[in-house]
Motif scaffolding. Sequence first.
Motif, PDB file in Angstrom:
ATOM      1  N   GLU A  47     -90.591 -65.926  33.618  1.00  0.00           N
ATOM      2  CA  GLU A  47     -89.258 -66.520  33.749  1.00  0.00           C
ATOM      3  C   GLU A  47     -89.070 -67.149  35.129  1.00  0.00           C
ATOM      4  O   GLU A  47     -88.559 -68.265  35.249  1.00  0.00           O
ATOM      5  CB  GLU A  47     -88.205 -65.437  33.524  1.00  0.00           C
ATOM      6  CG  GLU A  47     -86.780 -65.916  33.655  1.00  0.00           C
ATOM      7  CD  GLU A  47     -85.786 -64.783  33.505  1.00  0.00           C
ATOM      8  OE1 GLU A  47     -84.636 -64.972  33.937  1.00  0.00           O
ATOM      9  OE2 GLU A  47     -86.152 -63.721  32.972  1.00  0.00           O
ATOM     10  N   ASN A  50     -91.056 -70.436  35.709  1.00  0.00           N
ATOM     11  CA  ASN A  50     -90.568 -71.619  35.001  1.00  0.00           C
ATOM     12  C   ASN A  50     -89.274 -72.178  35.582  1.00  0.00           C
ATOM     13  O   ASN A  50     -88.801 -73.216  35.114  1.00  0.00           O
ATOM     14  CB  ASN A  50     -90.366 -71.301  33.523  1.00  0.00           C
ATOM     15  CG  ASN A  50     -91.683 -71.167  32.798  1.00  0.00           C
ATOM     16  OD1 ASN A  50     -92.654 -71.831  33.130  1.00  0.00           O
ATOM     17  ND2 ASN A  50     -91.722 -70.289  31.807  1.00  0.00           N
ATOM     18  N   ILE A  51     -88.707 -71.562  36.567  1.00  0.00           N
ATOM     19  CA  ILE A  51     -87.453 -72.041  37.159  1.00  0.00           C
ATOM     20  C   ILE A  51     -87.569 -73.475  37.685  1.00  0.00           C
ATOM     21  O   ILE A  51     -86.682 -74.285  37.423  1.00  0.00           O
ATOM     22  CB  ILE A  51     -86.963 -71.070  38.256  1.00  0.00           C
ATOM     23  CG1 ILE A  51     -86.459 -69.788  37.620  1.00  0.00           C
ATOM     24  CG2 ILE A  51     -85.852 -71.699  39.095  1.00  0.00           C
ATOM     25  CD1 ILE A  51     -86.067 -68.716  38.620  1.00  0.00           C
ATOM     26  N   GLU A  54     -87.127 -76.154  34.796  1.00  0.00           N
ATOM     27  CA  GLU A  54     -85.918 -76.254  34.010  1.00  0.00           C
ATOM     28  C   GLU A  54     -85.084 -77.426  34.517  1.00  0.00           C
ATOM     29  O   GLU A  54     -84.919 -77.624  35.716  1.00  0.00           O
ATOM     30  CB  GLU A  54     -85.115 -74.962  34.111  1.00  0.00           C
ATOM     31  CG  GLU A  54     -85.830 -73.770  33.497  1.00  0.00           C
ATOM     32  CD  GLU A  54     -85.061 -72.476  33.706  1.00  0.00           C
ATOM     33  OE1 GLU A  54     -84.003 -72.490  34.353  1.00  0.00           O
ATOM     34  OE2 GLU A  54     -85.567 -71.449  33.239  1.00  0.00           O
ATOM     35  N   SER A  55     -84.557 -78.212  33.578  1.00  0.00           N
ATOM     36  CA  SER A  55     -83.736 -79.355  33.987  1.00  0.00           C
ATOM     37  C   SER A  55     -82.311 -78.911  34.241  1.00  0.00           C
ATOM     38  O   SER A  55     -81.750 -78.082  33.532  1.00  0.00           O
ATOM     39  CB  SER A  55     -83.767 -80.442  32.910  1.00  0.00           C
ATOM     40  OG  SER A  55     -83.174 -79.954  31.729  1.00  0.00           O
ATOM     41  N   ASN A  56     -81.752 -79.467  35.276  1.00  0.00           N
ATOM     42  CA  ASN A  56     -80.383 -79.171  35.648  1.00  0.00           C
ATOM     43  C   ASN A  56     -79.669 -80.502  35.804  1.00  0.00           C
ATOM     44  O   ASN A  56     -80.080 -81.344  36.589  1.00  0.00           O
ATOM     45  CB  ASN A  56     -80.346 -78.374  36.938  1.00  0.00           C
ATOM     46  CG  ASN A  56     -78.955 -77.863  37.258  1.00  0.00           C
ATOM     47  OD1 ASN A  56     -77.984 -78.213  36.593  1.00  0.00           O
ATOM     48  ND2 ASN A  56     -78.841 -77.063  38.288  1.00  0.00           N
TER      49      ASN A  56
END
Length: 62
Positions: A47, A50-51, A54-56
């Motif tokens: 987890e 993968n930060i 991740e799309s923000n």
Amino acid sequence: MLKFIKGNLEQIDGVEIYPIISLLIFFIFFVVLFWWVFTATKEHIKEVSNIPFESNENNEKV
């Protein structure tokens, strides 16, 4: 240059405890860090790894 520092430190009473304390802090920090790394679950590691992917919407550049 070290002569000046060593000369000043020799005049302080109890100064020999500071290197011992700093070594203990260093050692304890890395023992705790190794313990945390070896006991971390694979799901948590996956987890966290993968930060960055991740799309923000707030941070995306157009």
